[in-house]
Design a protein around this motif. Sequence first.
Motif, PDB file in Angstrom:
ATOM      1  N   GLU A   1      -0.973   5.160 -12.576  1.00  0.00           N
ATOM      2  CA  GLU A   1      -1.003   6.514 -11.788  1.00  0.00           C
ATOM      3  C   GLU A   1       0.452   7.011 -12.381  1.00  0.00           C
ATOM      4  O   GLU A   1       0.806   8.319 -12.623  1.00  0.00           O
ATOM      5  CB  GLU A   1      -1.016   6.705 -10.378  1.00  0.00           C
ATOM      6  CG  GLU A   1      -2.399   6.405 -10.023  1.00  0.00           C
ATOM      7  CD  GLU A   1      -2.480   6.280  -8.282  1.00  0.00           C
ATOM      8  OE1 GLU A   1      -1.431   6.621  -7.517  1.00  0.00           O
ATOM      9  OE2 GLU A   1      -3.504   6.057  -8.140  1.00  0.00           O
ATOM     10  N   GLY A   2       1.631   6.091 -12.590  1.00  0.00           N
ATOM     11  CA  GLY A   2       2.686   6.569 -12.816  1.00  0.00           C
ATOM     12  C   GLY A   2       2.839   6.717 -14.396  1.00  0.00           C
ATOM     13  O   GLY A   2       4.138   7.248 -14.872  1.00  0.00           O
ATOM     14  N   ALA A   3       2.113   6.314 -15.247  1.00  0.00           N
ATOM     15  CA  ALA A   3       2.180   6.543 -16.673  1.00  0.00           C
ATOM     16  C   ALA A   3       1.802   7.799 -17.161  1.00  0.00           C
ATOM     17  O   ALA A   3       1.002   8.646 -16.696  1.00  0.00           O
ATOM     18  CB  ALA A   3       1.282   5.609 -17.448  1.00  0.00           C
TER      19      ALA A   3
ATOM     20  N   GLU B   1       0.937  -1.073  -0.066  1.00  0.00           N
ATOM     21  CA  GLU B   1      -0.167   0.197  -0.115  1.00  0.00           C
ATOM     22  C   GLU B   1       0.938   1.312  -0.050  1.00  0.00           C
ATOM     23  O   GLU B   1       2.039   1.181   0.469  1.00  0.00           O
ATOM     24  CB  GLU B   1      -0.967   0.030   1.253  1.00  0.00           C
ATOM     25  CG  GLU B   1      -1.874  -1.218   1.290  1.00  0.00           C
ATOM     26  CD  GLU B   1      -2.792  -1.072   2.474  1.00  0.00           C
ATOM     27  OE1 GLU B   1      -2.411  -0.668   3.385  1.00  0.00           O
ATOM     28  OE2 GLU B   1      -3.902  -1.780   2.680  1.00  0.00           O
ATOM     29  N   GLY B   2       0.354   2.302  -0.679  1.00  0.00           N
ATOM     30  CA  GLY B   2       1.099   3.540  -0.326  1.00  0.00           C
ATOM     31  C   GLY B   2       1.811   3.895  -1.479  1.00  0.00           C
ATOM     32  O   GLY B   2       2.432   5.047  -1.616  1.00  0.00           O
ATOM     33  N   LEU B   3       1.905   3.045  -2.470  1.00  0.00           N
ATOM     34  CA  LEU B   3       2.480   3.436  -3.770  1.00  0.00           C
ATOM     35  C   LEU B   3       1.846   3.729  -4.950  1.00  0.00           C
ATOM     36  O   LEU B   3       0.735   3.064  -4.836  1.00  0.00           O
ATOM     37  CB  LEU B   3       3.618   1.978  -3.939  1.00  0.00           C
ATOM     38  CG  LEU B   3       4.747   1.582  -3.165  1.00  0.00           C
ATOM     39  CD1 LEU B   3       5.336   0.347  -3.724  1.00  0.00           C
ATOM     40  CD2 LEU B   3       5.596   2.591  -2.788  1.00  0.00           C
TER      41      LEU B   3
END
Length: 79
Positions: free
Chosen positions: A77-79, A70-72
């Motif tokens: 979202e990173g793209a 969790e928390g990453l």
Amino acid sequence: MTSAPIPSPNALGQATRAARKQLGLTQPQLALAAGVGVRFVVELEAGKPTLRLEHILRVLHALGGSLVVEGLPSASEGA
């Protein structure tokens, strides 16, 4: 069973031991169910920090658990 943060290898070992005992399994029984050696289960429960993640996942799955991160940011979202 509830989830709780696992901040260290020792905490993972304690959680693994508690789950094994709650299920009434011996270390050899868990090792057989997970497809790992007894020594691996002993080292995991002792909190050894350099164990193979693949084998840790096998043990967790044999205990009916899973690993959640969790928390990453997610891949989308990173793209």
